[in-house]
Design an enzyme around this catalytic site. Structure first.
Site, PDB file in Angstrom:
ATOM      1  N   CYS A 195       2.041   0.688  -8.900  1.00  9.01           N
ATOM      2  CA  CYS A 195       3.220   1.122  -8.123  1.00  9.01           C
ATOM      3  C   CYS A 195       4.407   1.344  -9.033  1.00  9.01           C
ATOM      4  O   CYS A 195       5.189   2.268  -8.838  1.00  9.01           O
ATOM      5  CB  CYS A 195       3.541   0.076  -7.059  1.00  9.01           C
ATOM      6  SG  CYS A 195       3.769  -1.586  -7.708  1.00  9.01           S
ATOM      7  N   THR A 250       0.981   4.716   4.865  1.00 13.81           N
ATOM      8  CA  THR A 250       0.319   3.616   5.597  1.00 13.81           C
ATOM      9  C   THR A 250       1.369   2.624   6.070  1.00 13.81           C
ATOM     10  O   THR A 250       1.294   2.120   7.199  1.00 13.81           O
ATOM     11  CB  THR A 250      -0.720   2.894   4.704  1.00 13.81           C
ATOM     12  OG1 THR A 250      -1.437   3.852   3.941  1.00 13.81           O
ATOM     13  CG2 THR A 250      -1.675   2.065   5.515  1.00 13.81           C
ATOM     14  N   GLY A 251       2.361   2.365   5.228  1.00 10.60           N
ATOM     15  CA  GLY A 251       3.441   1.442   5.599  1.00 10.60           C
ATOM     16  C   GLY A 251       4.155   1.902   6.868  1.00 10.60           C
ATOM     17  O   GLY A 251       4.525   1.083   7.715  1.00 10.60           O
ATOM     18  N   THR A 282       3.124   4.461   1.115  1.00 16.62           N
ATOM     19  CA  THR A 282       4.278   4.623   2.008  1.00 16.62           C
ATOM     20  C   THR A 282       3.837   5.138   3.377  1.00 16.62           C
ATOM     21  O   THR A 282       4.294   4.638   4.411  1.00 16.62           O
ATOM     22  CB  THR A 282       5.307   5.563   1.351  1.00 16.62           C
ATOM     23  OG1 THR A 282       5.861   4.868   0.227  1.00 16.62           O
ATOM     24  CG2 THR A 282       6.430   5.927   2.301  1.00 16.62           C
ATOM     25  N   GLY A 334       0.840  -1.206   0.000  1.00 26.36           N
ATOM     26  CA  GLY A 334       0.000   0.000   0.000  1.00 26.36           C
ATOM     27  C   GLY A 334       0.866   1.243   0.000  1.00 26.36           C
ATOM     28  O   GLY A 334       2.050   1.195  -0.372  1.00 26.36           O
ATOM     29  N   GLU A 385       3.548  10.971  -6.030  1.00 27.86           N
ATOM     30  CA  GLU A 385       2.993   9.813  -6.741  1.00 27.86           C
ATOM     31  C   GLU A 385       1.503  10.046  -7.012  1.00 27.86           C
ATOM     32  O   GLU A 385       0.682   9.849  -6.119  1.00 27.86           O
ATOM     33  CB  GLU A 385       3.167   8.550  -5.878  1.00 27.86           C
ATOM     34  CG  GLU A 385       2.693   7.306  -6.575  1.00 27.86           C
ATOM     35  CD  GLU A 385       2.598   6.065  -5.679  1.00 27.86           C
ATOM     36  OE1 GLU A 385       2.185   6.193  -4.507  1.00 27.86           O
ATOM     37  OE2 GLU A 385       2.882   4.972  -6.169  1.00 27.86           O
TER      38      GLU A 385
HETATM   39  P1  NAD Z   1      -3.461   2.100   1.221  1.00 24.40           P
HETATM   40  O1  NAD Z   1      -2.184   2.226   1.969  1.00 24.40           O
HETATM   41  O2  NAD Z   1      -4.466   3.162   1.345  1.00 24.40           O
HETATM   42  O3  NAD Z   1      -4.218   0.752   1.615  1.00 24.40           O
HETATM   43  C1  NAD Z   1      -3.626  -0.524   1.517  1.00 24.40           C
HETATM   44  C2  NAD Z   1      -4.280  -1.465   2.501  1.00 24.40           C
HETATM   45  O4  NAD Z   1      -3.955  -1.045   3.824  1.00 24.40           O
HETATM   46  C3  NAD Z   1      -5.793  -1.514   2.436  1.00 24.40           C
HETATM   47  O5  NAD Z   1      -6.209  -2.851   2.621  1.00 24.40           O
HETATM   48  C4  NAD Z   1      -6.208  -0.641   3.622  1.00 24.40           C
HETATM   49  O6  NAD Z   1      -7.482  -0.952   4.130  1.00 24.40           O
HETATM   50  C5  NAD Z   1      -5.119  -0.958   4.622  1.00 24.40           C
HETATM   51  N1  NAD Z   1      -4.871   0.076   5.631  1.00 24.40           N
HETATM   52  C6  NAD Z   1      -5.104   1.400   5.553  1.00 24.40           C
HETATM   53  N2  NAD Z   1      -4.681   2.032   6.680  1.00 24.40           N
HETATM   54  C7  NAD Z   1      -4.137   1.075   7.459  1.00 24.40           C
HETATM   55  C8  NAD Z   1      -3.488   1.094   8.730  1.00 24.40           C
HETATM   56  N3  NAD Z   1      -3.300   2.226   9.421  1.00 24.40           N
HETATM   57  N4  NAD Z   1      -3.026  -0.075   9.227  1.00 24.40           N
HETATM   58  C9  NAD Z   1      -3.152  -1.222   8.533  1.00 24.40           C
HETATM   59  N5  NAD Z   1      -3.772  -1.310   7.330  1.00 24.40           N
HETATM   60  C10 NAD Z   1      -4.248  -0.170   6.795  1.00 24.40           C
HETATM   61  O7  NAD Z   1      -3.020   1.865  -0.305  1.00 24.40           O
HETATM   62  P2  NAD Z   1      -3.944   1.746  -1.616  1.00 24.40           P
HETATM   63  O8  NAD Z   1      -4.508   3.094  -1.925  1.00 24.40           O
HETATM   64  O9  NAD Z   1      -4.867   0.582  -1.480  1.00 24.40           O
HETATM   65  O10 NAD Z   1      -2.850   1.359  -2.711  1.00 24.40           O
HETATM   66  C11 NAD Z   1      -2.117   2.279  -3.465  1.00 24.40           C
HETATM   67  C12 NAD Z   1      -0.686   2.410  -2.951  1.00 24.40           C
HETATM   68  O11 NAD Z   1      -0.071   1.118  -2.916  1.00 24.40           O
HETATM   69  C13 NAD Z   1       0.219   3.233  -3.852  1.00 24.40           C
HETATM   70  O12 NAD Z   1       1.063   4.053  -3.082  1.00 24.40           O
HETATM   71  C14 NAD Z   1       1.046   2.196  -4.581  1.00 24.40           C
HETATM   72  O13 NAD Z   1       2.279   2.656  -5.098  1.00 24.40           O
HETATM   73  C15 NAD Z   1       1.211   1.169  -3.521  1.00 24.40           C
HETATM   74  N6  NAD Z   1       1.509  -0.116  -4.119  1.00 24.40           N
HETATM   75  C16 NAD Z   1       2.760  -0.633  -3.937  1.00 24.40           C
HETATM   76  C17 NAD Z   1       3.089  -1.846  -4.531  1.00 24.40           C
HETATM   77  C18 NAD Z   1       4.435  -2.455  -4.335  1.00 24.40           C
HETATM   78  O14 NAD Z   1       4.572  -3.647  -4.596  1.00 24.40           O
HETATM   79  N7  NAD Z   1       5.439  -1.729  -3.885  1.00 24.40           N
HETATM   80  C19 NAD Z   1       2.154  -2.510  -5.305  1.00 24.40           C
HETATM   81  C20 NAD Z   1       0.882  -1.945  -5.469  1.00 24.40           C
HETATM   82  C21 NAD Z   1       0.570  -0.746  -4.859  1.00 24.40           C
END
Ligand code: NAD
Length: 477
Positions: A279, A227-228, A225, A223, A377
């Site tokens: 991504c 959120t990560g 950065t 997801g 991004e």
């Molecule tokens: P997001 O971070 O909003 O959500 C991802 C997941 O995390 C969802 O299931 C969401 O419900 C959950 N989530 C949200 N807040 C959380 C928290 N505080 N604790 C735990 N879980 C939580 O991301 P998104 O909008 O779904 O995806 C798009 C992003 O993902 C972009 O930045 C993209 O670049 C990145 N991405 C990275 C890769 C990679 O392999 N590096 C691949 C695909 C997407």
């Protein structure tokens, strides 16, 4: 016949479960509600974790050959249900048929290929006096948290290695795209013992509960950065293992010796595959000044030929933005370009009355390096194209980012291509190609694009604890 009125339920401990509160799921091409899914309670998460913990001892002791066979059965089941999954993925995610097919058949391929991998014990010493080995034992319960852009494949990148190495796993899909994941949970019920794979649905709160849950040993997250970083902070309390696959701002560098007309379509798809919601989409295109104008013109011409629409229409090449929040975010980038007087070579005007969340293909002509469209991004069909003339300078510009997910270099002079590529700070550097992935090729981000990796034996190891066992064979007591 595809049953779109199916009642989607969570798979917990091998059974199907719903909840009192629900989350609505939209078709982004029409903005209409197509299903509602359970919004799991904390108690339901606890039940899934307990089931996973109870299933772990037996699953981890199951012979590897059996776990490999089960992964292959899952691959076969995905293929048997492919038509339904492809149609469902287009409906919930918006991606056109070709992209949905790639993702669903790719998911089956991943299960098959990961099933071929093994982590052999490492023999450090084998002598008359001692034996020292390092072996790789499963972690326990994995919590997988997936995004909405490639909801099935990115879940599979976690499920397949976790199961192969003897872990049990709970998957939480994005609340925007839970349907295929719930379906996958149902399909796997006939293959895996109860509790080995559970699928729980809910909002971001459910993700937070998972990252602090004492019964979960590892979080595999894809997801944003930001959120990560939250995930890493929350997981610190219980020192969970982490794999973080995060955002990117991938540069592509184009050398002066390319043929603009031939390369334009490849550069276009490098950026606009999955409607830029990728991504690894090229998010900054650096073109040498000698071919800049010609490439820009050729990309504009190509963009005019690309059909945008409902992914269910077989002639559609680009679908909608997946959700309303992301649609608003992309519009914010377009507005920011306008505010700063940047020039659109094509696009930039959004039809607010469109039936779905559609954004036109937008190319931004040589914006300043520090503009938001270059440094952030956007995650949508908008691409800045930038001029370069000095090799060292373009490498420095490409590397000047908090992100380091992917990068690409394009040119006929292979020495130059390799020289430039070797200096780029990214987890994957593609030379004269892009978006080639493999279950056997390590994938992950440098800098703030991630931590750890997925795929390959390196990715597999992230689902294990290494353990060194020493034996003194000359017992003198
Ligand atoms: P997001 O971070 O909003 O959500 C991802 C997941 O995390 C969802 O299931 C969401 O419900 C959950 N989530 C949200 N807040 C959380 C928290 N505080 N604790 C735990 N879980 C939580 O991301 P998104 O909008 O779904 O995806 C798009 C992003 O993902 C972009 O930045 C993209 O670049 C990145 N991405 C990275 C890769 C990679 O392999 N590096 C691949 C695909 C997407």
């Amino acid at each position: 016949m595809i049953d779109f009125d199916h009642e989607y339920q969570m798979t917990i401990n091998g059974g199907l479960t719903t909840s009192d509160t629900k989350i609505e799921v939209y078709n982004p091409a029409t903005k209409s509600v197509i299903a509602s899914v359970p919004d799991a309670t904390k108690e339901q998460l606890d039940a899934a974790v307990i089931a996973a913990r109870n299933a772990f001892p037996e699953w981890s002791r199951t012979p590897l050959a059996q776990r490999q066979a089960d992964l292959i059965k899952i691959a076969e089941a995905i293929e048997e249900n492919a038509e339904e999954l492809i149609a469902l993925l287009t409906r919930e995610q918006g991606k056109p048929r070709a992209g949905a097919e790639w993702e669903i058949y790719g998911s089956a391929l991943w299960f098959r290929e990961i099933a071929k991998q093994t982590l052999n014990d490492e023999i450090v010493e084998e002598s008359d006096a001692r034996r020292v080995i390092t072996r790789f034992s499963p972690l326990g319960v994995v919590g997988a948290i997936a995004p909405w852009n490639f909801p099935v494949l990115l879940a599979v990148w976690k499920i397949a290695p976790a199961l192969l190495t003897g872990n049990t796993i709970l998957l939480k899909p994005s609340p925007y795209t839970p349907l295929c994941s719930l379906k996958l949970g149902e399909i796997c019920r006939g293959i895996l013992p109860p509790g080995v794979l559970s699928v729980v649905t809910g909002g971001d709160e459910l993700g937070k509960w998972m990252t602090t849950h004492p019964g979960i040993d590892k979080i595999a997250f894809t997801g944003h950065t930001d959120t990560g970083k939250h995930v890493m902070r929350s997981a610190a309390g219980t020192l969970k293992r982490l794999t973080l696959e995060l955002g990117g701002n991938d540069p592509a560098i184009v050398l002066p010796d390319v043929d603009p007309k031939v390369i334009a379509s490849q550069l276009f798809w490098a950026a606009f595959q999955n409607n830029g919601q990728f991504c690894n989409a090229t998010k900054r295109l650096y073109v040498h000044e000698h071919v800049y104008d010609e490439i820009l013109d050729a990309m504009v011409e190509y963009a005019k030929s690309v059909k945008i629409g409902n992914g269910a229409d077989p002639s559609t090449q680009l679908g909608p933005i997946q959700n309303g929040a992301q649609y608003a975010k992309v519009i914010e980038y377009i507005d920011d370009c306008k505010k700063h007087g940047l020039r659109f070579a094509i696009g930039g005007e959004v039809d607010a009355h469109a039936r779905g969340w559609f954004i036109p293909i937008t190319l931004v002509d040589n914006p300043p390096e520090d503009s938001r469209i270059v440094s952030e991004e956007p995650f949508g069909p908008i691409l800045p194209i930038l001029k370069w003339s000095d090799e060292e300078d373009v490498i420095a510009r490409a590397n000047k980012s908090q992100y380091g997910l992917g990068a690409s270099v394009w040119g006929k002079d292979l020495d130059a291509v390799e020289r430039i590529g070797s200096q780029l700070q990214a987890g994957t550097v593609w030379l004269n190609e892009i978006h080639q992935y493999s279950p056997h090729q390590a994938f992950g981000g440098h800098k703030e694009s991630g931590l750890g990796c997925e795929n390959s034996l390196h990715g597999l190891m992230e689902y294990t604890n290494w353990q060194t066992i020493t034996l003194n064979k000359q017992v003198g007591f």
